[in-house]
Design a protein around this motif. Structure first.
Motif, PDB file in Angstrom:
ATOM      1  N   GLN A 149     -11.631   4.162   6.941  1.00  7.29           N
ATOM      2  CA  GLN A 149     -10.277   3.247   6.607  1.00  7.29           C
ATOM      3  C   GLN A 149     -10.434   1.841   6.628  1.00  7.29           C
ATOM      4  N   SER A 150     -11.439   1.523   7.454  1.00  3.01           N
ATOM      5  CA  SER A 150     -11.957  -0.041   7.230  1.00  3.01           C
ATOM      6  C   SER A 150     -12.591  -0.460   5.846  1.00  3.01           C
ATOM      7  N   ILE A 151     -13.111   0.400   5.367  1.00  2.66           N
ATOM      8  CA  ILE A 151     -13.769   0.215   4.096  1.00  2.66           C
ATOM      9  C   ILE A 151     -12.706   0.325   3.098  1.00  2.66           C
ATOM     10  N   ILE A 152     -11.772   1.010   2.915  1.00  3.66           N
ATOM     11  CA  ILE A 152     -10.770   1.035   1.928  1.00  3.66           C
ATOM     12  C   ILE A 152      -9.943  -0.246   2.253  1.00  3.66           C
ATOM     13  N   ASP A 153      -9.574  -0.496   3.538  1.00  8.03           N
ATOM     14  CA  ASP A 153      -8.771  -1.632   3.629  1.00  8.03           C
ATOM     15  C   ASP A 153      -9.540  -2.895   3.086  1.00  8.03           C
ATOM     16  N   LYS A 154     -10.930  -3.069   3.345  1.00  3.75           N
ATOM     17  CA  LYS A 154     -11.591  -4.112   2.737  1.00  3.75           C
ATOM     18  C   LYS A 154     -11.514  -4.165   1.191  1.00  3.75           C
ATOM     19  N   ILE A 155     -11.424  -2.943   0.669  1.00  2.00           N
ATOM     20  CA  ILE A 155     -11.495  -3.037  -0.925  1.00  2.00           C
ATOM     21  C   ILE A 155     -10.123  -3.344  -1.097  1.00  2.00           C
ATOM     22  N   TYR A 156      -9.073  -3.030  -0.554  1.00  2.00           N
ATOM     23  CA  TYR A 156      -7.771  -3.413  -1.217  1.00  2.00           C
ATOM     24  C   TYR A 156      -7.588  -4.915  -0.830  1.00  2.00           C
ATOM     25  N   ASN A 157      -8.086  -5.374  -0.088  1.00  2.39           N
ATOM     26  CA  ASN A 157      -7.732  -6.816   0.502  1.00  2.39           C
ATOM     27  C   ASN A 157      -8.525  -7.709  -0.605  1.00  2.39           C
ATOM     28  N   GLY A 158      -9.633  -7.147  -1.107  1.00  3.37           N
ATOM     29  CA  GLY A 158     -10.585  -8.041  -1.716  1.00  3.37           C
ATOM     30  C   GLY A 158     -10.042  -7.751  -3.397  1.00  3.37           C
ATOM     31  N   LEU A 159      -9.082  -6.731  -3.853  1.00  2.84           N
ATOM     32  CA  LEU A 159      -8.781  -6.782  -5.070  1.00  2.84           C
ATOM     33  C   LEU A 159      -7.865  -7.634  -5.322  1.00  2.84           C
ATOM     34  N   ASN A 160      -7.557  -8.164  -6.612  1.00  3.19           N
ATOM     35  CA  ASN A 160      -6.697  -9.072  -7.032  1.00  3.19           C
ATOM     36  C   ASN A 160      -5.349  -8.155  -7.599  1.00  3.19           C
ATOM     37  N   SER A 161      -4.328  -8.552  -7.519  1.00  2.00           N
ATOM     38  CA  SER A 161      -2.977  -7.900  -8.085  1.00  2.00           C
ATOM     39  C   SER A 161      -3.392  -7.176  -9.325  1.00  2.00           C
ATOM     40  N   ARG A 222      -5.018   7.621   3.357  1.00  2.00           N
ATOM     41  CA  ARG A 222      -5.990   6.507   3.609  1.00  2.00           C
ATOM     42  C   ARG A 222      -5.534   5.301   2.582  1.00  2.00           C
ATOM     43  N   LEU A 223      -5.562   5.665   1.502  1.00  2.00           N
ATOM     44  CA  LEU A 223      -5.180   4.742   0.390  1.00  2.00           C
ATOM     45  C   LEU A 223      -3.824   3.958   0.580  1.00  2.00           C
ATOM     46  N   THR A 224      -2.817   4.767   1.081  1.00  3.76           N
ATOM     47  CA  THR A 224      -1.501   4.349   1.174  1.00  3.76           C
ATOM     48  C   THR A 224      -1.586   3.693   2.236  1.00  3.76           C
ATOM     49  N   GLN A 225      -2.182   3.806   3.549  1.00  4.52           N
ATOM     50  CA  GLN A 225      -2.376   2.956   4.799  1.00  4.52           C
ATOM     51  C   GLN A 225      -2.857   1.596   4.637  1.00  4.52           C
ATOM     52  N   ALA A 226      -3.869   1.666   3.266  1.00  8.26           N
ATOM     53  CA  ALA A 226      -4.634   0.531   3.132  1.00  8.26           C
ATOM     54  C   ALA A 226      -3.560  -0.567   2.535  1.00  8.26           C
ATOM     55  N   GLY A 227      -2.699   0.169   1.601  1.00 10.78           N
ATOM     56  CA  GLY A 227      -1.303  -0.917   0.851  1.00 10.78           C
ATOM     57  C   GLY A 227      -1.339  -0.209  -0.457  1.00 10.78           C
ATOM     58  N   PHE A 228      -2.292   0.478  -0.960  1.00 10.85           N
ATOM     59  CA  PHE A 228      -2.329   1.025  -2.416  1.00 10.85           C
ATOM     60  C   PHE A 228      -0.836   1.830  -2.473  1.00 10.85           C
ATOM     61  N   LYS A 229       0.110   1.280  -3.657  1.00  6.93           N
ATOM     62  CA  LYS A 229       1.238   1.984  -3.846  1.00  6.93           C
ATOM     63  C   LYS A 229       1.024   2.975  -5.004  1.00  6.93           C
ATOM     64  N   HIS A 230      -0.053   2.867  -5.791  1.00  7.26           N
ATOM     65  CA  HIS A 230      -0.029   3.845  -6.741  1.00  7.26           C
ATOM     66  C   HIS A 230      -1.373   4.511  -6.741  1.00  7.26           C
ATOM     67  N   SER A 231      -1.512   5.792  -6.523  1.00  8.45           N
ATOM     68  CA  SER A 231      -2.942   6.571  -6.358  1.00  8.45           C
ATOM     69  C   SER A 231      -2.582   7.989  -6.930  1.00  8.45           C
ATOM     70  N   ILE A 243     -10.145   9.777  -7.917  1.00  5.89           N
ATOM     71  CA  ILE A 243      -8.961   9.324  -7.760  1.00  5.89           C
ATOM     72  C   ILE A 243      -8.767   7.786  -8.468  1.00  5.89           C
ATOM     73  N   LEU A 244      -7.617   7.325  -9.057  1.00 10.05           N
ATOM     74  CA  LEU A 244      -7.481   6.065  -9.367  1.00 10.05           C
ATOM     75  C   LEU A 244      -6.425   5.620  -8.307  1.00 10.05           C
ATOM     76  N   ALA A 245      -6.524   4.189  -7.861  1.00 14.32           N
ATOM     77  CA  ALA A 245      -5.674   3.605  -7.042  1.00 14.32           C
ATOM     78  C   ALA A 245      -5.438   2.111  -7.717  1.00 14.32           C
ATOM     79  N   ILE A 246      -4.266   1.860  -7.628  1.00 16.33           N
ATOM     80  CA  ILE A 246      -4.225   0.509  -8.253  1.00 16.33           C
ATOM     81  C   ILE A 246      -3.192  -0.381  -7.294  1.00 16.33           C
ATOM     82  N   LYS A 247      -3.588  -1.595  -7.161  1.00 14.60           N
ATOM     83  CA  LYS A 247      -2.979  -2.596  -6.277  1.00 14.60           C
ATOM     84  C   LYS A 247      -1.986  -3.185  -6.775  1.00 14.60           C
TER      85      LYS A 247
END
Length: 247
Positions: A149-161, A222-231, A243-247
């Motif tokens: 989870q922490s790795i997915i969280d870090k990826i979400y936070n590091g991605l631009n919109s 896990r993706l949803t918990q990180a903040g991804f609204k589209h996956s 799986i594709l996930a878009i911030k």
């Protein structure tokens, strides 16, 4: 599109009847990795080609792209060859020195305009910033469950919109009967590619407690918990999916 290196060394690591040691991305595996992947992972080539297409459509000017757990750099090269924008860099990270050394040689042997920087390091410790695309291509399954989870969280936070994550994994079905059928199909795939019953059994023993698969719903949660609204799943063959996930 990328094609594999011609006639890679044959994977015969598990022809020995001795009890195999736990699977590691060491020099033995690195030396035969292209053959191992081609003969073991259904749909791998299509996923790599899809990563190139996604890079063409999603990577923005002056941003970073990350290949987390890059092995020999196939996804890194796919991103670099797909990128049509300027001022970008692909950062390839792996904690196996054998893989990183061969990754540098591999990517240098193909034309690509966007630079690729191969780094020996732990993906749990690498900083991600100003990213428009991140790839975890059959990597998370080897990470301890407590860190995923922490790795997915870090990826979400590091991605631009609007940034994109490609998450490819060996999966398990929530239905035990379906799960066994998918495993059977995967073993048939390996047999058709020349692996013996002994090799299939020995590889499975070596991966036990090393590769821990999860269900698609666990990954999406896990993706949803990180903040991804589209996956959603964009590719699946047997018990391997991406799986594709878009911030």
């Amino acid at each position: 599109m990328i094609s594999h290196m011609k006639q890679p060394p044959r994977d015969n690591i598990y022809q020995n009847r001795q009890m195999p040691s736990p699977f590691r991305f060491d020099e033995k595996v690195a030396a035969v990795f292209p053959d191992m992947i081609q003969r073991s992972v259904p749909g791998y080539e299509q996923i790599i080609n899809g990563i190139q297409q996604l890079a063409t459509k999603h990577v923005q000017n002056n941003t970073n792209c990350y290949d987390m757990g890059c092995s020999l750099g196939a996804a890194s090269l796919a991103m670099s060859q797909g990128i049509k924008t300027s001022g970008c860099e692909v950062i390839a990270v792996d904690n196996s020195s054998a893989m990183i050394e061969r990754c540098r040689l591999f990517v240098e042997s193909y034309h690509h305009a966007t630079p690729i920087k191969a780094i020996l390091g732990d993906i749990a410790e690498i900083t991600i910033n100003n990213a428009s695309m991140v790839v975890l291509n059959f990597t998370l399954q080897f990470i301890p469950m407590a860190l995923r989870q922490s790795i997915i969280d870090k990826i979400y936070n590091g991605l631009n919109s609007g940034g994109l994550l490609v998450l490819s994994e060996k999966i398990k079905s929530e239905d035990d009967l379906i799960d066994q059928r998918l495993i059977d199909l995967h073993h048939d795939f390996k047999r058709a590619n020349g692996y013996s019953e002994l090799e299939i059994s020995q590889k499975r023993n070596a991966l036990e407690n090393v590769l821990i698969p999860e269900t698609i719903s666990q990954h999406k949660s896990r993706l949803t918990q990180a903040g991804f609204k589209h996956s959603d799943v964009w590719h699946q063959q047997f018990n391997f999916c991406s799986i594709l996930a878009i911030k």
